[in-house]
Design an enzyme around this catalytic site. Structure first.
Site, PDB file in Angstrom:
ATOM      1  N   GLU A 155       9.390  -4.392  10.446  1.00  8.80           N
ATOM      2  CA  GLU A 155       9.723  -3.019  10.199  1.00  8.80           C
ATOM      3  C   GLU A 155      10.324  -2.010  11.125  1.00  8.80           C
ATOM      4  O   GLU A 155       9.697  -1.736  12.213  1.00  8.80           O
ATOM      5  CB  GLU A 155       8.716  -2.580   9.171  1.00  8.80           C
ATOM      6  CG  GLU A 155       9.096  -0.865   8.663  1.00  8.80           C
ATOM      7  CD  GLU A 155       8.004  -0.428   7.742  1.00  8.80           C
ATOM      8  OE1 GLU A 155       8.138   0.549   7.206  1.00  8.80           O
ATOM      9  OE2 GLU A 155       7.049  -1.141   7.394  1.00  8.80           O
ATOM     10  N   ASP A 198       0.885  -1.311   0.113  1.00 11.04           N
ATOM     11  CA  ASP A 198      -0.032  -0.017   0.103  1.00 11.04           C
ATOM     12  C   ASP A 198       0.759   1.219  -0.024  1.00 11.04           C
ATOM     13  O   ASP A 198       0.227   2.327  -0.314  1.00 11.04           O
ATOM     14  CB  ASP A 198      -1.133  -0.100   1.029  1.00 11.04           C
ATOM     15  CG  ASP A 198      -0.555  -0.271   2.288  1.00 11.04           C
ATOM     16  OD1 ASP A 198       0.922  -0.216   2.547  1.00 11.04           O
ATOM     17  OD2 ASP A 198      -0.977  -0.204   3.482  1.00 11.04           O
ATOM     18  N   SER A 199       2.119   1.006   0.241  1.00 10.47           N
ATOM     19  CA  SER A 199       3.228   1.962  -0.006  1.00 10.47           C
ATOM     20  C   SER A 199       2.997   2.575  -1.781  1.00 10.47           C
ATOM     21  O   SER A 199       3.420   3.639  -1.838  1.00 10.47           O
ATOM     22  CB  SER A 199       4.518   1.514  -0.135  1.00 10.47           C
ATOM     23  OG  SER A 199       4.775   0.442  -0.745  1.00 10.47           O
ATOM     24  N   GLU A 222      -1.363  -5.946   9.006  1.00 10.18           N
ATOM     25  CA  GLU A 222      -0.300  -5.283  10.034  1.00 10.18           C
ATOM     26  C   GLU A 222      -0.995  -5.529  11.284  1.00 10.18           C
ATOM     27  O   GLU A 222      -2.337  -5.470  11.497  1.00 10.18           O
ATOM     28  CB  GLU A 222      -0.401  -3.740   9.638  1.00 10.18           C
ATOM     29  CG  GLU A 222       0.340  -3.363   8.388  1.00 10.18           C
ATOM     30  CD  GLU A 222       0.475  -1.796   8.314  1.00 10.18           C
ATOM     31  OE1 GLU A 222       0.932  -1.330   7.228  1.00 10.18           O
ATOM     32  OE2 GLU A 222       0.056  -1.125   9.230  1.00 10.18           O
ATOM     33  N   ASP A 280      -0.801  -6.043  -0.122  1.00  9.49           N
ATOM     34  CA  ASP A 280      -1.016  -5.553   1.124  1.00  9.49           C
ATOM     35  C   ASP A 280      -2.876  -5.521   1.123  1.00  9.49           C
ATOM     36  O   ASP A 280      -3.489  -4.922   0.302  1.00  9.49           O
ATOM     37  CB  ASP A 280      -0.529  -4.014   1.380  1.00  9.49           C
ATOM     38  CG  ASP A 280       0.667  -4.236   2.077  1.00  9.49           C
ATOM     39  OD1 ASP A 280       0.871  -4.955   3.089  1.00  9.49           O
ATOM     40  OD2 ASP A 280       1.612  -3.158   1.915  1.00  9.49           O
ATOM     41  N   LYS A 287      -0.950  -9.457   2.933  1.00 10.27           N
ATOM     42  CA  LYS A 287      -0.223  -9.010   3.970  1.00 10.27           C
ATOM     43  C   LYS A 287      -1.139  -8.058   4.803  1.00 10.27           C
ATOM     44  O   LYS A 287      -1.732  -7.184   4.360  1.00 10.27           O
ATOM     45  CB  LYS A 287       1.104  -8.341   3.812  1.00 10.27           C
ATOM     46  CG  LYS A 287       1.867  -7.811   5.041  1.00 10.27           C
ATOM     47  CD  LYS A 287       3.233  -7.512   4.509  1.00 10.27           C
ATOM     48  CE  LYS A 287       3.274  -5.990   3.886  1.00 10.27           C
ATOM     49  NZ  LYS A 287       2.471  -4.886   4.877  1.00 10.27           N
TER      50      LYS A 287
END
Length: 272
Positions: free
Chosen positions: A184, A46-47, A117, A85, A115
């Protein structure tokens, strides 16, 4: 051609002591090039919101945006494992929402895994996704989707209590069925401890050399992103300078009348 990388292959790499190379990709052409270079996995992060779309953080990225870019990457990659993401609020509200969103990323986007978080707070989501056949990569440490809560992009797990909590989260994610874990922006010694405690591989970004693999934003690694570059990034090229120089040459040729190529005689060539 080498066989397609599967989630089990990453775990097997950890068992053999082989490092895992992962990079982000957001379009078919870059995915094709990185795949040819031999990366094990491509993360459609999502970057994309910051790297490609100009957002200040990842929070504005939507599921439809992620599906769009994931589908492009999936069309470009032949061998690498494609992980997508799940964006903000697609898995934090209800488990049913998470299953639907992950299903779309696999069905419409062509991803092989997703993925998400977070730690113990999302274990029910991880378990349900794994139960219905969706491979899940976890993500601990700096959580970009929680940037406002964290007070910015700051290093995490820097004190013993937070380091212990992160270890507990990591073990819980493995027990819930996650096949790998991104770590991270945490101290190297914390990443080393977590990596040794797990049988699933850890993929580090700003977490030191002792993870089972590394992931970087490809634009940072290639020097293509013309902006701030994190201190942990090693740049293997300065492509932004190459792009500017090549474009300046093109502009000069056009303005001076030097650009002269024969008209296209074949249909189907790229056009504007």
């Amino acid at each position: 051609m080498q066989s397609q990388v599967r989630t089990r292959d990453l775990k097997e790499k950890k068992r053999r002591g082989e490092k895992i190379a992962m990079l982000t990709a957001y379009d078919a052409n870059m995915a094709r090039l990185l795949d040819r270079a031999g990366v094990d996995a491509l993360l459609v992060g999502d970057s994309v919101g910051m790297v490609m779309l100009g957002f200040a953080n990842t929070v504005p990225v939507t599921l439809d945006m992620m599906i769009h870019h994931t589908a492009a990457v999936s069309r470009g990659a032949e061998r690498a494992l494609v992980v997508a993401d799940m964006p903000f609020l697609t898995y934090q509200v209800t488990v049913a929402d998470a299953v639907r969103g992950a299903g779309r990323l696999l069905q419409e986007g062509g991803a092989a895994a997703v993925k998400i978080e977070g730690g113990r707070a999302i274990l029910d989501v991880v378990k349900r996704l794994v139960d219905v056949g969706v491979p899940v990569m976890g993500h601990l440490g700096l959580l970009p989707q929680s940037v406002h809560q964290a007070g910015g992009f700051v290093r995490q797990a820097t004190n013993p209590r937070d380091a212990d909590a992160l270890l507990i989260d990591a073990i819980a994610l493995e027990e819930a069925g996650a096949f790998a874990l991104v770590l991270e922006a945490i101290p190297s010694e914390v990443a080393r401890t977590v990596t040794a405690a797990l049988t699933i591989p850890t993929i580090g970004i700003g977490a030191g050399p002792d993870c089972d693999g590394q992931v970087l934003v490809s634009s940072d690694m290639l020097g293509l992103f013309d902006g701030y570059v994190p201190s942990f990034v090693k740049q293997y090229a300065r492509l932004s300078e190459t792009v500017v120089a090549a474009t300046q040459s093109y502009v000069d040729d056009v303005r001076t009348g030097k650009y002269a190529r024969p008209a296209a005689s074949v249909t189907g060539a790229p056009t504007v």
